[in-house]
Design a protein around this motif. Structure first.
Motif, PDB file in Angstrom:
ATOM      1  N   LEU A 172       0.829  -1.206   0.000  1.00 50.91           N
ATOM      2  CA  LEU A 172       0.000   0.000   0.000  1.00 50.91           C
ATOM      3  C   LEU A 172       0.862   1.254   0.000  1.00 50.91           C
ATOM      4  N   CYS A 222      -7.541  -0.582  -9.891  1.00 48.30           N
ATOM      5  CA  CYS A 222      -6.400  -1.161  -9.178  1.00 48.30           C
ATOM      6  C   CYS A 222      -6.323  -2.662  -9.438  1.00 48.30           C
ATOM      7  N   ARG A 253      -4.082  -6.156  -8.105  1.00 50.59           N
ATOM      8  CA  ARG A 253      -3.119  -6.634  -7.111  1.00 50.59           C
ATOM      9  C   ARG A 253      -3.334  -8.114  -6.832  1.00 50.59           C
ATOM     10  N   ASP A 269      -3.807 -10.698  -0.484  1.00 43.61           N
ATOM     11  CA  ASP A 269      -2.898 -10.730   0.664  1.00 43.61           C
ATOM     12  C   ASP A 269      -2.967 -12.114   1.306  1.00 43.61           C
ATOM     13  N   TRP A 327      -4.392 -12.466   4.892  1.00 44.67           N
ATOM     14  CA  TRP A 327      -5.756 -12.070   5.229  1.00 44.67           C
ATOM     15  C   TRP A 327      -6.613 -13.214   5.773  1.00 44.67           C
ATOM     16  N   ASP A 377     -10.841  -4.566   6.609  1.00 46.13           N
ATOM     17  CA  ASP A 377     -10.091  -3.661   5.734  1.00 46.13           C
ATOM     18  C   ASP A 377      -8.910  -4.347   5.051  1.00 46.13           C
ATOM     19  N   ALA A 437      -8.790  -7.549  -0.871  1.00 41.98           N
ATOM     20  CA  ALA A 437      -8.135  -6.917  -2.017  1.00 41.98           C
ATOM     21  C   ALA A 437      -8.789  -5.602  -2.413  1.00 41.98           C
ATOM     22  N   THR A 466      -7.674  -2.231  -0.874  1.00 42.41           N
ATOM     23  CA  THR A 466      -6.453  -1.571  -1.330  1.00 42.41           C
ATOM     24  C   THR A 466      -6.782  -0.406  -2.241  1.00 42.41           C
ATOM     25  N   LEU A 473      -5.976   3.480  -1.477  1.00 38.56           N
ATOM     26  CA  LEU A 473      -5.104   4.230  -2.388  1.00 38.56           C
ATOM     27  C   LEU A 473      -5.796   5.480  -2.912  1.00 38.56           C
ATOM     28  N   THR A 515     -11.288  -3.326  -8.429  1.00 40.31           N
ATOM     29  CA  THR A 515     -10.015  -3.952  -8.110  1.00 40.31           C
ATOM     30  C   THR A 515      -9.959  -5.293  -8.833  1.00 40.31           C
TER      31      THR A 515
END
Length: 383
Positions: A68, A96, A98, A101, A104, A114, A117, A120, A124, A136
């Motif tokens: 981030l 976005c 990505r 995570d 997570w 929060d 994905a 993010t 941003l 995303t």
């Protein structure tokens, strides 16, 4: 392959801001210098323990960067290069891309709100002062290129004046272990795209942000474009969950659609930045797609995969390689296809193998493919 008919009149799309970070370092100038040098960024992995893994190398930044924070910095730099004031930024949406995570699902339930994905993009957008995060993308290796195509479509259709696109992947232990267990990673420490004896891919850190806008909007505010996004194409082949169609049918359709949208004949393309993962299935299928889409021009079309330098940046690869393509147009230097050990009869292409090649291109293409048979192609033109 028969090209679809070009689309109706639409707004031209230009790139006015761009920043990118790879294992070569933070900022576009570090990538620019690395492409000119032509030396891969692969080193022994130090971010996590690989003692029990077949493969030991990746292309990563030192330490443990935070995705981030890195993407926030890149967005700020791209916005500044584009010369956008606060009012213009506040009217600009973000798309976005990505990787998810891996930590997570392991977090306590109450701390997950929060961490998904989509959060993010929202974070941003808030950091950069952008209007909102429209979408995303996590659709594997075409996530970023799909975001770019969607952004261009929003602008070309007049629905948006400009769109910010950001994408990032940082080499992580979970994906490294998964790819290593599947014997997809090269255990000889090099990613040898299209080469005889290639042994697989290697992962790499990659993050980038760009500002796309209509040429008319850029001209009104006196912005100097870095490049033009002329066309984009997408196609699926649904051949196999993790293998492309062996004849490259989906990739060829994406290429043909992108060229048609760009109103460019195959022989007008000066360079192809290939997906080129260094795996046996991808590279042979991609070579077949190039011959199918470019026909008689295919043997004369210079090709290289910059994954052989940066590593495979997964969901970010489409945007990192889009940035590479912009730099190729600016610098007139075709990146080397590193690690090459000799011709594979299934990959008969004009590969750039003896170091970077000097050529001033007017039109370049960036091609990406993903598990599940998803394929994208982007056609860029000099500013």
């Amino acid at each position: 392959m028969t090209a679809p008919r070009p689309t109706a009149e639409r707004a031209a799309v230009v790139v006015t801001g761009m920043s990118v970070t790879t294992a070569f370092g933070r900022g576009t100038d570090r990538l620019r210098a690395a492409l000119a040098a032509g030396q891969p960024a692969f080193t022994d992995v130090t971010r996590f323990d690989v003692g029990r893994r077949r493969a030991k190398r990746a292309a990563h930044l030192p330490g443990s960067p935070v995705l981030l924070d890195e993407l926030g910095d890149l967005l700020t730099q791209a916005i500044a290069q584009a010369g956008l004031d606060a009012a213009a930024v506040g009217q600009t949406p973000l798309l976005c891309a990505r990787h998810s995570d891996p930590s997570w699902p392991r977090r306590p339930q109450e701390s997950r709100a929060d961490g998904h994905a989509a959060a993010t993009g929202s974070a941003l957008a808030a950091r950069a002062g952008l209007r909102d995060a429209r979408r995303t993308y996590t659709n594997a290796c075409v996530a970023a290129s799909t975001a770019l195509a969607d952004a261009a479509a929003l602008i070309a259709s007049g629905r948006e004046e400009r769109v910010a696109v950001a994408a990032g992947y940082l080499v992580d232990e979970d994906v490294f272990a998964l790819f290593d267990a599947g014997r997809a990673l090269a255990d000889d420490g090099a990613l040898r795209s299209f080469s005889a004896g290639r042994r697989g891919l290697l992962l790499g850190d990659g993050m980038a942000a760009v500002i796309l806008e209509s040429a008319a909007a850029a001209e009104r505010r006196g912005a100097e474009p870095l490049a033009r996004l002329l066309g984009w194409g997408r196609a699926g082949d649904a051949h196999h969950v993790c293998q492309p169609h062996p004849e490259g049918l989906g990739m060829a359709r994406a290429l043909t659609a992108a060229l048609a949208r760009a109103d460019r004949a195959p022989e007008q393309v000066d360079y192809l930045n290939a997906h080129g993962t260094g795996t046996s299935y991808n590279d042979s299928a991609e070579a077949a797609a190039v011959h199918l889409a470019f026909g008689a021009h295919a043997p004369k079309l210079p090709v290289s995969s910059t994954k052989s330098l940066t590593g495979h940046t997964l969901e970010a690869s489409g945007l990192v390689e889009f940035a590479v393509s912009v730099l190729v147009l600016q610098e007139g230097l075709l990146p080397v296809n590193a690690g090459y050990t000799g011709q594979d009869p299934a990959c008969r292409l004009d590969l750039v193998t003896e170091g970077p090649r000097r050529l001033k291109p007017a039109t370049v293409v960036s091609l990406n493919a993903a598990f599940g048979g998803a394929n994208t192609a982007l056609v860029l033109g000099a500013a």
